[in-house]
Design a protein around this motif. Structure first.
Motif, short mmCIF file in Angstrom:
data_model
loop_
_atom_site.label_atom_id
_atom_site.label_comp_id
_atom_site.label_asym_id
_atom_site.label_seq_id
_atom_site.Cartn_x
_atom_site.Cartn_y
_atom_site.Cartn_z
N GLY A 152 0.77 -1.14 0.09
CA GLY A 152 0.02 -0.06 -0.05
C GLY A 152 0.67 1.35 0.04
O GLY A 152 0.30 2.34 0.66
N PHE A 153 2.13 1.38 -0.41
CA PHE A 153 3.05 2.30 -0.60
C PHE A 153 3.31 2.96 -1.88
O PHE A 153 3.76 2.25 -2.54
N GLY A 154 2.62 4.25 -2.00
CA GLY A 154 3.09 4.84 -3.03
C GLY A 154 4.11 5.92 -2.93
O GLY A 154 4.69 6.17 -1.81
N THR A 155 4.39 6.53 -3.98
CA THR A 155 5.45 7.56 -3.88
C THR A 155 5.17 8.89 -3.25
O THR A 155 6.04 9.56 -2.61
N SER A 156 3.70 9.25 -3.10
CA SER A 156 3.46 10.18 -2.34
C SER A 156 3.66 9.87 -0.75
O SER A 156 3.93 10.83 0.11
N SER A 157 3.48 8.61 -0.21
CA SER A 157 3.85 8.15 0.98
C SER A 157 5.46 8.37 1.16
O SER A 157 5.75 8.65 2.55
N GLU A 158 6.24 8.16 0.32
CA GLU A 158 7.72 8.38 0.64
C GLU A 158 7.97 9.79 1.00
O GLU A 158 8.68 10.14 1.69
N THR A 159 7.40 10.59 -0.06
CA THR A 159 7.37 11.91 0.11
C THR A 159 6.98 12.42 1.70
O THR A 159 7.70 13.14 2.34
N LEU A 160 5.82 11.82 2.19
CA LEU A 160 5.38 12.38 3.33
C LEU A 160 6.44 12.14 4.29
O LEU A 160 6.66 12.92 5.33
N ALA A 161 6.80 10.68 4.43
CA ALA A 161 7.75 10.44 5.44
C ALA A 161 8.93 11.17 5.36
O ALA A 161 9.58 11.72 6.37
N ARG A 162 9.60 11.39 4.26
CA ARG A 162 10.80 12.10 3.87
C ARG A 162 10.72 13.68 4.60
O ARG A 162 11.48 14.31 5.18
N ASP A 163 9.61 14.23 4.06
CA ASP A 163 9.11 15.63 4.51
C ASP A 163 9.24 15.79 5.97
O ASP A 163 9.56 16.88 6.55
N PHE A 164 8.36 14.85 6.66
CA PHE A 164 8.28 14.88 8.07
C PHE A 164 9.79 14.67 8.85
O PHE A 164 9.97 15.48 9.62
N ILE A 165 10.43 13.56 8.35
CA ILE A 165 11.65 13.89 8.90
C ILE A 165 12.61 15.00 8.70
O ILE A 165 13.16 15.43 9.74
N ARG A 166 12.80 15.48 7.78
CA ARG A 166 13.32 16.68 7.30
C ARG A 166 12.73 17.74 8.28
O ARG A 166 13.60 18.70 9.00
N TYR A 184 1.30 20.31 5.94
CA TYR A 184 2.12 20.56 7.36
C TYR A 184 2.51 19.41 8.03
O TYR A 184 1.87 18.81 8.89
N PRO A 185 3.59 18.82 7.59
CA PRO A 185 4.05 17.43 8.46
C PRO A 185 4.04 17.77 10.06
O PRO A 185 3.99 16.50 10.46
N ARG A 186 4.01 18.81 10.49
CA ARG A 186 4.33 19.03 12.02
C ARG A 186 2.88 18.51 12.67
O ARG A 186 3.14 17.97 13.87
N ALA A 187 2.16 18.35 11.98
CA ALA A 187 0.61 17.99 12.58
C ALA A 187 0.59 16.76 12.93
O ALA A 187 -0.10 16.16 13.74
N LEU A 188 1.62 15.75 12.53
CA LEU A 188 1.58 14.43 12.53
C LEU A 188 2.26 14.08 13.73
O LEU A 188 2.26 12.98 14.31
N ALA A 189 3.18 14.97 14.16
CA ALA A 189 4.28 14.68 15.37
C ALA A 189 3.69 14.16 16.72
O ALA A 189 4.06 13.50 17.37
N PRO A 190 2.59 14.93 17.00
CA PRO A 190 2.22 14.70 18.49
C PRO A 190 0.98 13.39 18.61
O PRO A 190 0.80 13.09 19.99
N VAL A 191 0.79 12.84 17.57
CA VAL A 191 -0.13 11.84 17.55
C VAL A 191 0.52 10.56 18.16
O VAL A 191 1.50 10.20 17.79
N LYS A 192 -0.35 10.06 19.28
CA LYS A 192 0.40 8.95 20.07
C LYS A 192 -0.13 7.64 20.00
O LYS A 192 0.50 6.57 20.23
N ARG A 193 -1.23 7.39 19.32
CA ARG A 193 -1.72 6.25 19.03
C ARG A 193 -2.47 6.07 17.69
O ARG A 193 -2.95 6.89 17.08
#
Length: 454
Positions: A5-19, A306-315
């Motif tokens: 279930g992993f597309g190229t936008s998913s790779e971008t999402l994770a890369r942008d978040f880490i950056r 806005y990748p930052r919105a994913l950071a505080p999610v705990k579950r």
């Protein structure tokens, strides 16, 4: 390696978040980015939008079949897989996944059924109780309930077949706990080996207790080394590794959980990369069966996400909705407004409508509940989803190691099988003939599908 279930936008999402989280410059790439060699086309025989069963069958057998087909052709005949052909030639074989070990993707490499939900029959076929004995030498994942007889309290089988006991009689060493997994010595552990660490799917990475379940990268590190130590007197080993729950989070439109699964998959790719550096006669091919969710980074009217919105999610949304079932109905508004949004999701500006929508959904369908939670996070990240199912776009193709320099460009999913069989020097044809009388229909099978398992 299959990132379900992993597309190229998913790779971008994770890369942008880490950056974004680490203040890394634009030129930074993930370990997966560094191995990109092309793309894979994903259609099945029955649709431009495949399911995991047909896609994995294309990878394993080198044939396009219909959605729902596991290791069979369009006329419902068993097709020999690259894993089975490798086993016949003396290779050690393995399946490692975070899903049930009987789920569509691992099943398609070692089983042959006309409906992917015939997992009770898949369990028997994976241990080689029929035509090919001890077919899979190493199995790591979830789904223990499908190996236990219906008389066992932990079973999800409809019959009284004790597949766990049959496997033990066939010589499998069996483990079920993290402590047992940690105690495995990669140099002395003998095959066959079965480690099933959850009754159903293994936990999402965001929810996983490190003392209860191994991570995908831990299973792969140990699995590769056990397979390697047991194949010194043979041609080598073949293993299918699946990051299964990337897909399931996308089905729920749950971006933070999706993110954590991707990062866990990156860690697994790193483990494989290091293994190949130490064993340079090894090749890795990594791709996806399909994309899930129609993930879009950016929604109207802004050109932004806005990748930052994913950071505080705990579950995960799945675990939150599961917990809500145990909260009295009259207390759920308070639970959602006081715990779920501010503490578990990091959202402090939830509207009354958002709160009530999740409360109402918690008494209805679990998937609706999960999607409402996922959409609340997505809205703040400016992430869009076009579907709760699969899409038909191309996916990335990645490779590393010996003999992979020719893998460049756009490939049909069946061509991945062609590459693997040629690399290993195996022929699936004789295996198909051997399997001609394999039973491909589970007796008394109740035809149904669990939507979150597609």
């Amino acid at each position: 390696m299959i990132s379900d279930g992993f597309g190229t936008s998913s790779e971008t999402l994770a890369r942008d978040f880490i950056r974004s989280e680490n203040g890394i410059e634009n030129s930074w790439v993930s370990v997966l980015d560094g191995l990109l060699v092309g793309s894979t086309r994903t259609s099945s025989n029955s649709s431009f939008v495949t399911d995991s069963a047909a896609a994995a069958t294309a990878f394993s057998c080198g044939v396009k079949s219909f959605n729902g087909a596991v290791g069979i052709t369009t006329d419902s005949k068993p097709c020999g897989t690259v894993l089975e052909a490798a086993k016949a030639k003396g290779y050690k074989t393995g399946l490692i996944t975070t899903a049930r070990i009987t789920h569509a993707t691992p099943a398609a490499f070692a089983a042959h059924v006309v409906n992917r939900n015939m997992e009770e029959l898949v369990a028997l076929q994976e241990i080689g109780n029929n035509t090919i004995q001890n077919k899979v030498d190493l199995l790591f994942g979830g789904g223990k309930c499908l190996f236990l007889p219906s008389t066992d309290a932990g079973s999800c089988r409809t019959d009284d077949i004790d597949v766990w006991g049959i496997a033990r009689s066939n010589g499998y060493t069996q483990i079920s706990s993290k402590a047992e997994f940690d105690s495995l010595n990669v140099n002395t552990t003998k095959l066959p080996l079965m480690g099933l660490f959850a009754s159903e799917h293994m936990s999402y990475e965001i929810d996983r207790s490190a003392d209860q379940e191994p991570s995908l990268s831990e299973m792969v590190y140990k699995g590769l080394n056990v397979l390697n130590s047991n194949s010194q007197n043979g041609p080598g080993f073949f293993v299918m590794i699946e990051g299964a729950r990337i897909d399931m989070a996308a089905h729920d439109n749950d971006p933070a959980t999706h993110l954590h699964e991707i990062v866990a998959y990156w860690e697994t790719v790193t483990a494989v990369h290091k293994f190949i550096d130490m064993h340079p006669d090894t090749a890795m091919v990594a791709t996806s069966d399909h994309e899930t969710g129609g993930l879009t980074l950016g929604i109207d009217p802004d050109y932004a996400w806005y990748p930052r919105a994913l950071a505080p999610v705990k579950r995960s949304a799945a675990s939150i909705c599961s917990d809500m079932k145990h909260v009295p109905v009259q207390n759920r508004v308070e639970f959602v407004s006081g715990i779920v949004f501010p503490y578990l999701m990091g959202i402090n500006d939830a509207s009354q409508e958002e709160i009530l929508s999740i409360v109402r959904a918690s008494s209805m369908d679990s998937q609706i509940c999960r999607r409402f939670i996922g959409q609340a996070v997505s809205a703040r990240a400016h992430i869009g989803w076009t579907t709760g199912g699969h899409t038909g776009g191309d996916v990335g193709l990645y490779a590393y190691g010996a003999g992979t320099s020719d893998l460049r460009g756009s490939y049909e999913n069946v061509q991945i099988s062609d590459y693997m069989s040629k690399y290993l020097g195996v022929d699936m044809g004789p295996v198909s003939k051997l399997l001609a009388n394999e039973v491909v229909r589970q007796p008394n099978f109740p035809y149904h599908q669990r939507v979150d398992d597609l």
